[in-house]
Motif scaffolding. Sequence first.
Motif, mmCIF file in Angstrom:
data_model
loop_
_atom_site.group_PDB
_atom_site.id
_atom_site.type_symbol
_atom_site.label_atom_id
_atom_site.label_comp_id
_atom_site.label_asym_id
_atom_site.label_seq_id
_atom_site.Cartn_x
_atom_site.Cartn_y
_atom_site.Cartn_z
ATOM 1 N N LEU A 204 0.856 -1.195 0.000
ATOM 2 C CA LEU A 204 0.000 0.000 0.000
ATOM 3 C C LEU A 204 0.888 1.240 0.000
ATOM 4 O O LEU A 204 2.057 1.177 0.378
ATOM 5 C CB LEU A 204 -0.888 0.034 1.237
ATOM 6 N N GLU B 219 -2.901 5.370 1.280
ATOM 7 C CA GLU B 219 -3.895 4.285 1.368
ATOM 8 C C GLU B 219 -3.917 3.684 2.772
ATOM 9 O O GLU B 219 -4.981 3.360 3.303
ATOM 10 C CB GLU B 219 -3.577 3.196 0.339
ATOM 11 N N PHE B 220 -2.733 3.554 3.354
ATOM 12 C CA PHE B 220 -2.671 2.986 4.689
ATOM 13 C C PHE B 220 -3.345 3.903 5.712
ATOM 14 O O PHE B 220 -4.093 3.444 6.585
ATOM 15 C CB PHE B 220 -1.206 2.740 5.090
ATOM 16 N N PHE C 122 -7.003 3.669 5.359
ATOM 17 C CA PHE C 122 -7.468 2.388 5.897
ATOM 18 C C PHE C 122 -7.614 2.457 7.422
ATOM 19 O O PHE C 122 -8.658 2.105 7.979
ATOM 20 C CB PHE C 122 -6.466 1.296 5.490
#
Lengths: 574, 260
Positions: free
Chosen positions: B89, B93-94, B97
Amino acid sequence: MTATAPSPFRLLLEVNLRQGWRRLLALREQSRLLTGLIVVFLLGYAALAFKLFQVGLRFAGSFPGLGSVLIERMLFLLFAFLFVLLLLSNLVISYSNLFRNRETTFLLPLPVPSEVVFRWKFIESMLLASWAFVFLVAPLLAAYGLNRGVPWHFYPITVLFIALFIALPAAGGAWCAVAVARFLDRRSFQLTALLTGAVVVAVVAFWLRPLQVTDEELETRVLVVLDNLLARTQFAIFPLLPSYWLSAGVQQWAEGALAAAVFFALVLLSHALFFGTLMFTRMGAWFYGAASMVQSRSSLLGRWTWFRAWQVRRARARLERGPAERLFDWLPFVAADTRALIVKDLRLFWRDTTQWAQSLVLFGLLAVYILNLRHFSQQLTNTFWITVVAYLNLGACALNLATLTTRFVYPQFSLEGKRLWIVGLAPLGLPRVLLAKFALGTGISLGLSLGLILLSCRLLDLAWDRTLLYASAITVMAFTLNGLAIGLGALYPNLKEDNPSKIVSGFGGTFCLVLSFVYIVGSVLVLAFASPWNPAAGFRFETYVAWGVFVVLSILLGWLPLRAGLRQALRFEH
Amino acid sequence: MIELDHLVKRFGDLVAVNDVTLTVPRGEFFAVLGPNAAGKTTTIKIVTGLMKPTSGRARVAGFDVQAHPLEARQRLAFVPDFPFLYDKLTPLEFLRFTARLFRMPENVVEGPGQELIARFNLGTYLGQTIESLSHGTKQRVAIVSALLHDPEVCVLDEPMVGLDPHHARVLKDVLKERSERGMTVFVSTHQLSVAEEMADRIGIMHEGRLIAVGTREELRRRSGTSGALEQTFLALTAQEANLREERALATTAAGGPRGS
């Protein structure tokens, strides 16, 4: 600052799918030749397996009046054994995935219910453990369907049956993994695994011991022999076995008995739903307790004084020189630093229970194979077939050797991981580290393979000259396969991964497996076609040429990757 | 706030955490020090819910970690010394998330999160995959992801590992600001300078016990030293070790320990 967010399970699914997709895309950066080779190998395996199953099923079906009974029982037996193997595979993979996985440790302090963490890891383990099963049975079921001339809907229905079926060993394996983590520490698990393995091998060897059948009986009392065979394998049609529901459902559908097939599908569905619901809703708390226990290093056996006293003795014994060190003291010609490296590798292997358990499964299967070999020598009277079986046995021993080198020797370099600088910066130097690992891998795998080939040749009642020839072949193969595994392991290192299974399942590991497989099949075929025995009556020109080709091929395939690996090690930047 | 109530954790015969009782009030910066194997990480694992205590209770923001794990975790942030990140990722994106796991709005990273991203200089790395980042940058990503949901309690295990001096300073500033706004900070560290400079109170653990808790001055007085925290720490742990030895000798002189 809160918002309506998707469920944590969906988030985990999204993130892991994205990761998986990017890993797949990363393959584009690898060599196209290697990717192509692996694709060709996978397709080749599927085509070859399909053809073999088709020919085999046709042959078994050609026995007048008995063919369909034999095929039916073979399917029941195959799925019963695969069920047990799936159970073991799920146990090992679930344990690693639930209790030795950094993602799990990352998720537990987050606001993700432990039920969701378990649910996600359960599904991940099920897929990891079952893909090989699907890959194995797909050609078989395709061949079975074609032989039976089934309608098109047989194939999608079979996929549904298999999807329902794999949930059951996955649930069993995950449950066992949590129980093992909850109650057993590493040593208790090793003891239990050894004892269970020994008991299973003994029971299987006793129960499946071949019947002594004379040629006369085979000709005149076929029905009695068949009856005995069916009686002995009756456990495979035990109606409470999930493999029975799968085999029966698939076969009933092929026969057009749709109502009976739907019944078995419903039995599978109800069990999959029941155990799936238990896994999804009830295992989370138990898993959380087990995860805590794993970190607490406590064991069920710790309740007993004798176990605690034994642990204290072990702790004291660890302060002294261990058996591996004492053993290598007897080899003064091996340099002290090389000895230290070898002892370290042996210790790490012994203390890594997951690796240990997987090798135990392999050796359990080998024990069953060996126990059954002697019956070939008692039942085969035709010398041509004895020669064929002898070469097949050479192939089997070589494939076992390739399994050992790919699974355990190939990841050795990568397993140094982030600690590579420790050995890399030592005066020993990385090339010597590689050579030490090559020597250790070759020594152990050659010892095991020689033992296996000598024992199997003895059980096949082969003469000493033949035994010597096969032992020579396996010795050459041991050097080659270890050179290949160590060389490719250094050429395609994965220093970020601690799990050897994942290192092996990468690109280099698969390439190593493909090359080993092609080399073994090619070598055994070359040696068998130029065999000095049956139909030939001794060594001839072709025999020497074949051995020449075999030795040259072995040197090339073993030495070239090893040399490239050594050069890579020399240039390695930490 | 964090409340530890007679916390005990046994590993077989070894008592890793021995009857630890402690309250870290809201907004306090608490540093726990101790030699190796003192029980600091085990205590952190119990507070973050990674491990069950053998007995006793741990509460985070008023919620029992074992009885109400989700409520406690929703208010907690944890930064381990070697954090796990999804390699394939990108940091962006992390962060999205983890924000969604904490039920934050999707735009939290682009909105309020921008300040943290800017302070930790992660802007240029947001589009690269995490596997290509250095250890220090990964550590910064983990720190930002932990602080993104504005936790009430932040637990950090050796947070300075891998950070360069500039980003170590940024982390100290951010933690101090947050603790002044009400976030409880619980840091385990071997870097005495971090405790000396940042902590409102310091706890010293030794062989599973919390042997001393107090401000720097209180600990200095108790140890009878007047210099840096290092001297205080060494004196207190040495005193504890001597005390144990004396107790062991006294038990032996009185006829040895009673058999079990």
